[in-house]
Design a protein around this motif. Structure first.
Motif, PDB file in Angstrom:
ATOM      1  N   UNK A  54     -25.164   7.282  84.276  1.00  0.00           N
ATOM      2  CA  UNK A  54     -24.297   6.812  83.202  1.00  0.00           C
ATOM      3  C   UNK A  54     -22.891   7.380  83.375  1.00  0.00           C
ATOM      4  N   UNK A  55     -22.803   8.654  83.775  1.00  0.00           N
ATOM      5  CA  UNK A  55     -21.495   9.282  83.946  1.00  0.00           C
ATOM      6  C   UNK A  55     -20.686   8.602  85.045  1.00  0.00           C
ATOM      7  N   UNK A  56     -21.337   8.280  86.159  1.00  0.00           N
ATOM      8  CA  UNK A  56     -20.636   7.611  87.256  1.00  0.00           C
ATOM      9  C   UNK A  56     -20.174   6.223  86.828  1.00  0.00           C
ATOM     10  N   UNK A  57     -21.017   5.513  86.103  1.00  0.00           N
ATOM     11  CA  UNK A  57     -20.636   4.176  85.624  1.00  0.00           C
ATOM     12  C   UNK A  57     -19.445   4.268  84.670  1.00  0.00           C
ATOM     13  N   UNK A  58     -19.415   5.281  83.823  1.00  0.00           N
ATOM     14  CA  UNK A  58     -18.293   5.445  82.894  1.00  0.00           C
ATOM     15  C   UNK A  58     -17.012   5.770  83.647  1.00  0.00           C
ATOM     16  N   UNK A  59     -17.109   6.620  84.674  1.00  0.00           N
ATOM     17  CA  UNK A  59     -15.935   6.925  85.497  1.00  0.00           C
ATOM     18  C   UNK A  59     -15.398   5.638  86.126  1.00  0.00           C
ATOM     19  N   UNK A  60     -16.292   4.828  86.673  1.00  0.00           N
ATOM     20  CA  UNK A  60     -15.887   3.565  87.276  1.00  0.00           C
ATOM     21  C   UNK A  60     -15.222   2.650  86.253  1.00  0.00           C
ATOM     22  N   UNK A  61     -15.874   2.460  85.125  1.00  0.00           N
ATOM     23  CA  UNK A  61     -15.339   1.567  84.094  1.00  0.00           C
ATOM     24  C   UNK A  61     -13.998   2.064  83.555  1.00  0.00           C
ATOM     25  N   UNK A  62     -13.904   3.351  83.306  1.00  0.00           N
ATOM     26  CA  UNK A  62     -12.657   3.913  82.790  1.00  0.00           C
ATOM     27  C   UNK A  62     -11.510   3.733  83.766  1.00  0.00           C
ATOM     28  N   UNK A  63     -11.784   3.968  85.040  1.00  0.00           N
ATOM     29  CA  UNK A  63     -10.753   3.786  86.053  1.00  0.00           C
ATOM     30  C   UNK A  63     -10.309   2.340  86.175  1.00  0.00           C
ATOM     31  N   UNK A  64     -11.263   1.425  86.172  1.00  0.00           N
ATOM     32  CA  UNK A  64     -10.921   0.003  86.267  1.00  0.00           C
ATOM     33  C   UNK A  64     -10.156  -0.468  85.032  1.00  0.00           C
ATOM     34  N   UNK A  65     -10.567  -0.001  83.855  1.00  0.00           N
ATOM     35  CA  UNK A  65      -9.852  -0.373  82.620  1.00  0.00           C
ATOM     36  C   UNK A  65      -8.396   0.087  82.668  1.00  0.00           C
ATOM     37  N   UNK A  66      -8.176   1.323  83.099  1.00  0.00           N
ATOM     38  CA  UNK A  66      -6.806   1.840  83.145  1.00  0.00           C
ATOM     39  C   UNK A  66      -5.976   1.110  84.200  1.00  0.00           C
ATOM     40  N   UNK A  67      -6.587   0.797  85.329  1.00  0.00           N
ATOM     41  CA  UNK A  67      -5.895   0.034  86.357  1.00  0.00           C
ATOM     42  C   UNK A  67      -5.469  -1.333  85.812  1.00  0.00           C
TER      43      UNK A  67
END
Length: 195
Positions: free
Chosen positions: A152-165
């Motif tokens: 879950x933590x890795x998925x959140x890191x991915x999603x957060x990074x993509x959202x900010x991009x």
């Protein structure tokens, strides 16, 4: 036409009216008067469906995110190589952003400051995206390639990074299509085969 159909039609018009107002001036500048003007209806009708403009926004963004999740889910072919699946998912997400950048920006930038109900929607939506990522990566084809569902933590890191991009690209009026390569690369690094 039934009363239920009429109510659904007014609700749809109000959501569309809010979306149009956001496209014209952003959520912060949008008033209930703007929403009803765009929806060609009255304040009375608005308040029959929503307590306030924030509740209307939450309904609009919930609907928008559910459509994005469904779009990504439909776009990914679980029988192609994992790298292709990543590309399909990212392209579907970017296509959803391109369909309505101001609504995406409202979701990313406005919601965090709107209090408890908005935060709850934000968490529920993040959880739904995490579930989608974990489900899409939990296939025999991906396991055979060494790709396992992320934590879950890795998925959140991915999603957060993509959202900010996405948010910074929209804010800069830059080419959203130009995100595909960087987003695919980052996603492959985070989700790729583990040794």
């Amino acid at each position: 036409m039934t009363t239920t159909d009429l109510a659904a039609g007014f609700r749809r018009r109000l959501l569309d009216g809010l979306a149009a107002a956001i496209r014209h001036g952003g959520y912060a500048e949008t008033t209930v008067a703007d929403i009803v003007r765009e929806a060609h209806t009255s304040r009375r009708t608005f308040y029959a469906h929503f307590a306030d403009r924030q509740e209307c926004l939450m309904a609009l963004l919930h609907e928008s995110n559910q459509k994005t999740i469904a779009r990504i889910d439909r776009a990914v072919d679980p029988h192609v190589p994992w790298e292709t699946q990543v590309h399909q998912a990212i392209e579907a997400w970017i296509a959803a952003v391109q369909a309505d950048p101001p609504i995406t920006l409202a979701w990313i930038r406005e919601v965090p400051a709107l209090g408890t109900s908005a935060r709850r929607l934000q968490r529920e939506t993040m959880d739904a995206f995490v579930v989608l990522i974990r489900r899409l990566t939990d296939t025999p084809e991906l396991r055979a390639a060494g790709v396992l569902p992320p934590t879950q933590q890795t998925a959140i890191v991915l999603l957060g990074g993509l959202r900010e991009l996405i948010a910074t690209t929209v804010e800069d009026n830059a080419d959203i299509d130009g995100l595909t390569q960087a987003a695919v690369h980052a996603t492959k690094l985070l989700l790729g085969p583990r040794s």
